[in-house]
Design a protein around this motif. Structure first.
Motif, PDB file in Angstrom:
ATOM      1  N   ALA A  29       0.833  -1.202   0.000  1.00 43.45           N
ATOM      2  CA  ALA A  29       0.000   0.000   0.000  1.00 43.45           C
ATOM      3  C   ALA A  29       0.871   1.256   0.000  1.00 43.45           C
ATOM      4  O   ALA A  29       0.551   2.247  -0.674  1.00 43.45           O
ATOM      5  CB  ALA A  29      -0.925  -0.007   1.219  1.00 43.45           C
ATOM      6  N   GLY A  30       1.981   1.212   0.735  1.00 45.21           N
ATOM      7  CA  GLY A  30       2.899   2.353   0.746  1.00 45.21           C
ATOM      8  C   GLY A  30       3.509   2.605  -0.629  1.00 45.21           C
ATOM      9  O   GLY A  30       3.625   3.765  -1.068  1.00 45.21           O
ATOM     10  N   GLN A  31       3.877   1.537  -1.321  1.00 43.95           N
ATOM     11  CA  GLN A  31       4.396   1.685  -2.674  1.00 43.95           C
ATOM     12  C   GLN A  31       3.341   2.268  -3.605  1.00 43.95           C
ATOM     13  O   GLN A  31       3.633   3.129  -4.443  1.00 43.95           O
ATOM     14  CB  GLN A  31       4.870   0.329  -3.201  1.00 43.95           C
ATOM     15  CG  GLN A  31       6.098  -0.209  -2.490  1.00 43.95           C
ATOM     16  CD  GLN A  31       6.443  -1.615  -2.956  1.00 43.95           C
ATOM     17  OE1 GLN A  31       5.614  -2.316  -3.509  1.00 43.95           O
ATOM     18  NE2 GLN A  31       7.685  -2.021  -2.720  1.00 43.95           N
ATOM     19  N   ALA A  32       2.114   1.778  -3.461  1.00 42.54           N
ATOM     20  CA  ALA A  32       1.021   2.286  -4.294  1.00 42.54           C
ATOM     21  C   ALA A  32       0.817   3.778  -4.074  1.00 42.54           C
ATOM     22  O   ALA A  32       0.605   4.549  -5.028  1.00 42.54           O
ATOM     23  CB  ALA A  32      -0.261   1.515  -3.992  1.00 42.54           C
ATOM     24  N   GLN A  33       0.884   4.212  -2.818  1.00 40.44           N
ATOM     25  CA  GLN A  33       0.702   5.631  -2.506  1.00 40.44           C
ATOM     26  C   GLN A  33       1.815   6.488  -3.096  1.00 40.44           C
ATOM     27  O   GLN A  33       1.556   7.541  -3.693  1.00 40.44           O
ATOM     28  CB  GLN A  33       0.636   5.799  -0.983  1.00 40.44           C
ATOM     29  CG  GLN A  33      -0.624   5.205  -0.362  1.00 40.44           C
ATOM     30  CD  GLN A  33      -0.498   4.994   1.139  1.00 40.44           C
ATOM     31  OE1 GLN A  33       0.474   5.437   1.759  1.00 40.44           O
ATOM     32  NE2 GLN A  33      -1.462   4.291   1.722  1.00 40.44           N
ATOM     33  N   ARG A  34       3.064   6.022  -2.952  1.00 40.05           N
ATOM     34  CA  ARG A  34       4.204   6.802  -3.443  1.00 40.05           C
ATOM     35  C   ARG A  34       4.190   6.898  -4.977  1.00 40.05           C
ATOM     36  O   ARG A  34       4.401   7.975  -5.542  1.00 40.05           O
ATOM     37  CB  ARG A  34       5.517   6.169  -2.968  1.00 40.05           C
ATOM     38  CG  ARG A  34       5.791   6.332  -1.489  1.00 40.05           C
ATOM     39  CD  ARG A  34       7.218   5.957  -1.145  1.00 40.05           C
ATOM     40  NE  ARG A  34       7.520   4.558  -1.463  1.00 40.05           N
ATOM     41  CZ  ARG A  34       7.276   3.537  -0.645  1.00 40.05           C
ATOM     42  NH1 ARG A  34       6.719   3.759   0.538  1.00 40.05           N
ATOM     43  NH2 ARG A  34       7.598   2.312  -0.988  1.00 40.05           N
ATOM     44  N   ILE A  35       3.948   5.781  -5.636  1.00 41.74           N
ATOM     45  CA  ILE A  35       4.017   5.767  -7.103  1.00 41.74           C
ATOM     46  C   ILE A  35       2.828   6.497  -7.709  1.00 41.74           C
ATOM     47  O   ILE A  35       2.967   7.241  -8.690  1.00 41.74           O
ATOM     48  CB  ILE A  35       4.125   4.322  -7.608  1.00 41.74           C
ATOM     49  CG1 ILE A  35       5.480   3.749  -7.176  1.00 41.74           C
ATOM     50  CG2 ILE A  35       3.962   4.244  -9.134  1.00 41.74           C
ATOM     51  CD1 ILE A  35       5.657   2.280  -7.437  1.00 41.74           C
ATOM     52  N   SER A  36       1.649   6.314  -7.137  1.00 40.08           N
ATOM     53  CA  SER A  36       0.475   7.020  -7.667  1.00 40.08           C
ATOM     54  C   SER A  36       0.614   8.524  -7.458  1.00 40.08           C
ATOM     55  O   SER A  36       0.179   9.321  -8.306  1.00 40.08           O
ATOM     56  CB  SER A  36      -0.810   6.496  -7.016  1.00 40.08           C
ATOM     57  OG  SER A  36      -0.811   6.731  -5.609  1.00 40.08           O
TER      58      SER A  36
END
Length: 204
Positions: free
Chosen positions: A6-13
């Motif tokens: 979820a953290g990766q999704a937040q950063r990349i989005s």
């Protein structure tokens, strides 16, 4: 580790958000990445608006070419008198968009793409482990035989893991494998004169 994902999704989005706001689309070069951005991240973090926007503006590369052909048209494509065996990767099927690689290759005049809708047996990194490899090869044999049945000039797969594995499976069924099983977009690149024919993943 869902919190890390979820953290990766937040950063990349968040990185892509201003680009999408400026009118850009995101084109994924592999089907597993396209599935992740389009479907998996929105399920993991459904309340994140940037993740949802990224999902709506992400396209698989074959899907995007077909979309461009439909909506705006493509530059004229050179003819290619070739039989092309196309492995329909599992992550492409999971996107519920249909066989876009097949549709894309049908845009090439005189090309004869044929679809194989069977699992390669690789299963992500599962198939590379010693205890699983024999089973992975066994599962992939129907796909390998189907890819070879029409004696194709070219064999391609949308999955960069399935391609090398299928090459091994082809050898396991007693056939000569191609030097490499590449991506369908390479065939389109060749038709446009953007690729050296010697680099094309020809069948033996």
């Amino acid at each position: 580790d869902l919190p890390a994902v979820a953290g990766q999704a937040q950063r990349i989005s968040a990185f892509f958000a201003p680009l999408i706001a400026d009118g850009w689309d995101v084109v994924a070069l592999t089907t597993s990445c396209a599935l992740m951005l389009k479907s998996e991240w929105p399920l993991i973090d459904p309340a994140n608006q940037q993740v949802q926007v990224l999902s709506k503006h992400t396209f698989d590369v074959s899907e995007y070419v077909v979309r461009l052909a439909r909506d705006t048209g493509l530059a004229p494509i050179g003819a290619m008198d070739k039989d092309i065996a196309v492995h329909f990767a599992c992550h492409a099927r999971a996107q519920n968009m249909g066989p876009k690689a097949l549709e894309m290759l049908r845009l090439i005049p005189d090309a004869r793409p044929a679809l194989t809708e069977r699992c390669s047996g690789h299963g992500g990194k599962w198939g590379i482990f010693k205890d699983n490899f024999d089973t992975a090869v066994k599962v992939g044999k129907p796909a390998a035989r189907n890819l070879l049945k029409n004696d194709p000039d070219i064999i391609v797969s949308e999955c960069p893991l399935a391609g090398p594995h299928l090459k091994q499976v082809i050898e396991a069924v007693g056939k000569e494998p191609p030097a490499r099983i590449g991506h369908p977009i390479e065939v389109l690149a060749l038709a446009y004169g953007l690729m050296n024919p010697k680099e094309l993943p020809h069948a033996p």
